[in-house]
Design a protein around this motif. Structure first.
Motif, PDB file in Angstrom:
ATOM      1  N   THR A 124       0.817  -1.206   0.000  1.00 44.57           N
ATOM      2  CA  THR A 124       0.000   0.000   0.000  1.00 44.57           C
ATOM      3  C   THR A 124       0.855   1.261   0.000  1.00 44.57           C
ATOM      4  N   MET A 125       2.171   1.089  -0.038  1.00 42.56           N
ATOM      5  CA  MET A 125       3.081   2.242   0.030  1.00 42.56           C
ATOM      6  C   MET A 125       2.908   3.127  -1.204  1.00 42.56           C
ATOM      7  N   PRO A 126       2.535   4.404  -1.023  1.00 41.32           N
ATOM      8  CA  PRO A 126       2.418   5.288  -2.184  1.00 41.32           C
ATOM      9  C   PRO A 126       3.790   5.687  -2.699  1.00 41.32           C
ATOM     10  N   GLY A 127       3.825   6.468  -3.794  1.00 39.60           N
ATOM     11  CA  GLY A 127       5.098   6.951  -4.294  1.00 39.60           C
ATOM     12  C   GLY A 127       5.832   7.736  -3.227  1.00 39.60           C
ATOM     13  N   LEU A 128       7.141   7.529  -3.138  1.00 42.33           N
ATOM     14  CA  LEU A 128       7.926   8.184  -2.089  1.00 42.33           C
ATOM     15  C   LEU A 128       8.170   9.646  -2.402  1.00 42.33           C
ATOM     16  N   LEU A 129       8.016  10.496  -1.407  1.00 43.01           N
ATOM     17  CA  LEU A 129       8.293  11.911  -1.532  1.00 43.01           C
ATOM     18  C   LEU A 129       9.411  12.295  -0.581  1.00 43.01           C
ATOM     19  N   LEU A 130      10.068  13.420  -0.842  1.00 42.57           N
ATOM     20  CA  LEU A 130      11.100  13.896   0.073  1.00 42.57           C
ATOM     21  C   LEU A 130      10.515  14.035   1.476  1.00 42.57           C
ATOM     22  N   GLY A 131      11.242  13.557   2.458  1.00 44.37           N
ATOM     23  CA  GLY A 131      10.777  13.629   3.840  1.00 44.37           C
ATOM     24  C   GLY A 131      10.007  12.412   4.289  1.00 44.37           C
ATOM     25  N   ASP A 132       9.588  11.556   3.342  1.00 42.33           N
ATOM     26  CA  ASP A 132       8.883  10.325   3.722  1.00 42.33           C
ATOM     27  C   ASP A 132       9.859   9.342   4.362  1.00 42.33           C
ATOM     28  N   VAL A 142       9.893  -6.542  -7.549  1.00 39.09           N
ATOM     29  CA  VAL A 142       8.993  -6.107  -6.472  1.00 39.09           C
ATOM     30  C   VAL A 142       9.366  -4.702  -5.996  1.00 39.09           C
ATOM     31  N   LEU A 143      10.648  -4.505  -5.662  1.00 35.94           N
ATOM     32  CA  LEU A 143      11.083  -3.192  -5.185  1.00 35.94           C
ATOM     33  C   LEU A 143      11.042  -2.153  -6.311  1.00 35.94           C
ATOM     34  N   SER A 144      11.396  -2.572  -7.507  1.00 38.47           N
ATOM     35  CA  SER A 144      11.398  -1.645  -8.639  1.00 38.47           C
ATOM     36  C   SER A 144      10.017  -1.042  -8.867  1.00 38.47           C
ATOM     37  N   VAL A 145       8.986  -1.860  -8.703  1.00 35.29           N
ATOM     38  CA  VAL A 145       7.617  -1.383  -8.862  1.00 35.29           C
ATOM     39  C   VAL A 145       7.233  -0.484  -7.695  1.00 35.29           C
ATOM     40  N   GLN A 146       7.490  -0.962  -6.474  1.00 34.82           N
ATOM     41  CA  GLN A 146       7.058  -0.224  -5.289  1.00 34.82           C
ATOM     42  C   GLN A 146       7.753   1.125  -5.153  1.00 34.82           C
ATOM     43  N   LEU A 147       9.002   1.221  -5.590  1.00 31.22           N
ATOM     44  CA  LEU A 147       9.757   2.462  -5.442  1.00 31.22           C
ATOM     45  C   LEU A 147       9.746   3.314  -6.717  1.00 31.22           C
ATOM     46  N   GLY A 148       8.950   2.895  -7.714  1.00 28.91           N
ATOM     47  CA  GLY A 148       8.803   3.695  -8.931  1.00 28.91           C
ATOM     48  C   GLY A 148      10.049   3.757  -9.775  1.00 28.91           C
ATOM     49  N   PRO A 171       9.987  -4.213 -18.740  1.00 24.76           N
ATOM     50  CA  PRO A 171      10.675  -2.932 -18.539  1.00 24.76           C
ATOM     51  C   PRO A 171      11.900  -3.087 -17.648  1.00 24.76           C
ATOM     52  N   LEU A 172      12.952  -2.345 -17.999  1.00 23.15           N
ATOM     53  CA  LEU A 172      14.165  -2.337 -17.196  1.00 23.15           C
ATOM     54  C   LEU A 172      14.045  -1.304 -16.078  1.00 23.15           C
ATOM     55  N   THR A 173      14.895  -1.465 -15.084  1.00 17.23           N
ATOM     56  CA  THR A 173      14.934  -0.491 -14.000  1.00 17.23           C
ATOM     57  C   THR A 173      15.634   0.775 -14.480  1.00 17.23           C
ATOM     58  N   ALA A 174      15.068   1.926 -14.162  1.00 17.42           N
ATOM     59  CA  ALA A 174      15.739   3.192 -14.447  1.00 17.42           C
ATOM     60  C   ALA A 174      16.887   3.374 -13.459  1.00 17.42           C
ATOM     61  N   ARG A 175      17.690   4.422 -13.669  1.00 24.79           N
ATOM     62  CA  ARG A 175      18.814   4.693 -12.764  1.00 24.79           C
ATOM     63  C   ARG A 175      18.344   5.656 -11.672  1.00 24.79           C
ATOM     64  N   CYS A 176      17.795   5.071 -10.617  1.00 26.01           N
ATOM     65  CA  CYS A 176      17.317   5.871  -9.483  1.00 26.01           C
ATOM     66  C   CYS A 176      18.440   6.073  -8.479  1.00 26.01           C
ATOM     67  N   VAL A 177      18.401   7.200  -7.801  1.00 24.32           N
ATOM     68  CA  VAL A 177      19.277   7.448  -6.659  1.00 24.32           C
ATOM     69  C   VAL A 177      18.398   7.917  -5.507  1.00 24.32           C
ATOM     70  N   PHE A 178      18.499   7.236  -4.386  1.00 19.69           N
ATOM     71  CA  PHE A 178      17.820   7.669  -3.173  1.00 19.69           C
ATOM     72  C   PHE A 178      18.883   7.890  -2.100  1.00 19.69           C
ATOM     73  N   VAL A 179      18.861   9.055  -1.471  1.00 18.57           N
ATOM     74  CA  VAL A 179      19.713   9.302  -0.313  1.00 18.57           C
ATOM     75  C   VAL A 179      18.809   9.339   0.915  1.00 18.57           C
ATOM     76  N   ILE A 180      19.166   8.554   1.912  1.00 17.63           N
ATOM     77  CA  ILE A 180      18.355   8.396   3.114  1.00 17.63           C
ATOM     78  C   ILE A 180      19.151   8.903   4.312  1.00 17.63           C
ATOM     79  N   GLY A 181      18.515   9.693   5.158  1.00 22.90           N
ATOM     80  CA  GLY A 181      19.191  10.237   6.331  1.00 22.90           C
ATOM     81  C   GLY A 181      19.208   9.256   7.490  1.00 22.90           C
ATOM     82  N   PRO A 182      19.940   9.575   8.555  1.00 22.71           N
ATOM     83  CA  PRO A 182      19.978   8.703   9.736  1.00 22.71           C
ATOM     84  C   PRO A 182      18.613   8.520  10.385  1.00 22.71           C
ATOM     85  N   ASP A 183      17.669   9.447  10.087  1.00 17.97           N
ATOM     86  CA  ASP A 183      16.298   9.324  10.600  1.00 17.97           C
ATOM     87  C   ASP A 183      15.438   8.430   9.716  1.00 17.97           C
ATOM     88  N   LYS A 184      16.067   7.795   8.706  1.00 17.08           N
ATOM     89  CA  LYS A 184      15.420   6.872   7.765  1.00 17.08           C
ATOM     90  C   LYS A 184      14.446   7.578   6.824  1.00 17.08           C
TER      91      LYS A 184
END
Length: 230
Positions: free
Chosen positions: A9-17, A116-122, A135-148
């Motif tokens: 049920t996880m929606p698309g991730l936004l900054l701060g999520d 599974v993750l490729s779909v859920q994380l867009g 479909p292939l995975t795009a080149r995503c970059v996610f930076v996550i802080g110590p607060d997750k």
């Protein structure tokens, strides 16, 4: 069980999520993402497919400068849509590309062969498909802080390789601005002047930045371009 599990049920991730605490099989075994990160920052970068030319150059560059990420307390992890076995074999090619065939890849790769993750994380690139039409995975970059929580998201198409020097620069900015009431201007590099955030009054800025604050005069007369040296 599927190799990766994440809240459907996880929606698309936004900054701060909060970044999902997914479980996945990787080249270092099965991980739970938040446990893998611990109290560190994290960077997750995805790849369209193993044994492909641009991806190999990217992983090789990431491996070559892995000590720079470690210096910044950033844990690195990659993702590709092939199996753990393929990842292990591909890693040997990556290190050989760096003329370091005897060394192990210094970070793990997530196996997302069920996407599974490729779909859920867009992450999927609708314009780039494999030989089976998937479909292939795009080149995503996610930076996550110590607060997750997600601090940065960049999405490149499968055909365009990333600039890992830019990713280090961005992380330097994120870590600096998380601690100080400043922002970094265009093309900023560590050691250069930074900008005082607009919400600070002149008195607060003077108290916080003993090295002084300079204001650039603009035709509007608004004093919003304030610089300081940390």
């Amino acid at each position: 069980n599927s190799p990766c599990s994440v809240d459907a049920t996880m929606p698309g991730l936004l900054l701060g999520d909060e970044f999902p605490n997914f479980e996945a099989d990787t080249t270092i075994g099965r991980i739970k993402f938040h446990d893998f990160l611990g109290s560190s920052w994290g960077i997750l970068f995805s790849h369209p497919k193993d044994f492909t030319p641009v991806c190999t150059t990217e992983l090789a560059r990431a491996a070559k400068i892995s000590s720079e990420f470690k210096k910044r307390d950033v844990k690195m992890i990659a993702l590709s849509i092939d199996s753990v076995e393929d990842h292990h074999n591909w890693s040997k090619d990556v290190m050989a590309f760096n003329s370091e065939a005897d060394n192990a890849l210094p970070f793990p790769i997530i196996a997302d062969d069920k996407r599974v993750l490729s779909v859920q994380l867009g992450m999927l690139d609708p314009d780039e498909k494999d030989k089976d039409g998937m479909p292939l995975t795009a080149r995503c970059v996610f930076v996550i802080g110590p607060d997750k929580r997600m601090k940065l998201s960049i999405l490149y198409p499968a055909t365009t390789g990333r600039n890992f020097d830019e990713l280090l620069r961005v992380i330097d900015s994120l870590q600096l601005t998380a601690q100080k009431k400043v922002a970094t201007p265009v093309d900023w590099k560590p050691g250069e002047k930074v900008m005082v955030i607009p919400s600070l009054s002149e008195a607060e800025a003077a108290a916080l930045f003993p090295s002084g604050v300079t204001t650039k005069e603009m035709p509007s007369g608004k004093k919003y371009l304030r610089y300081t040296k940390l």
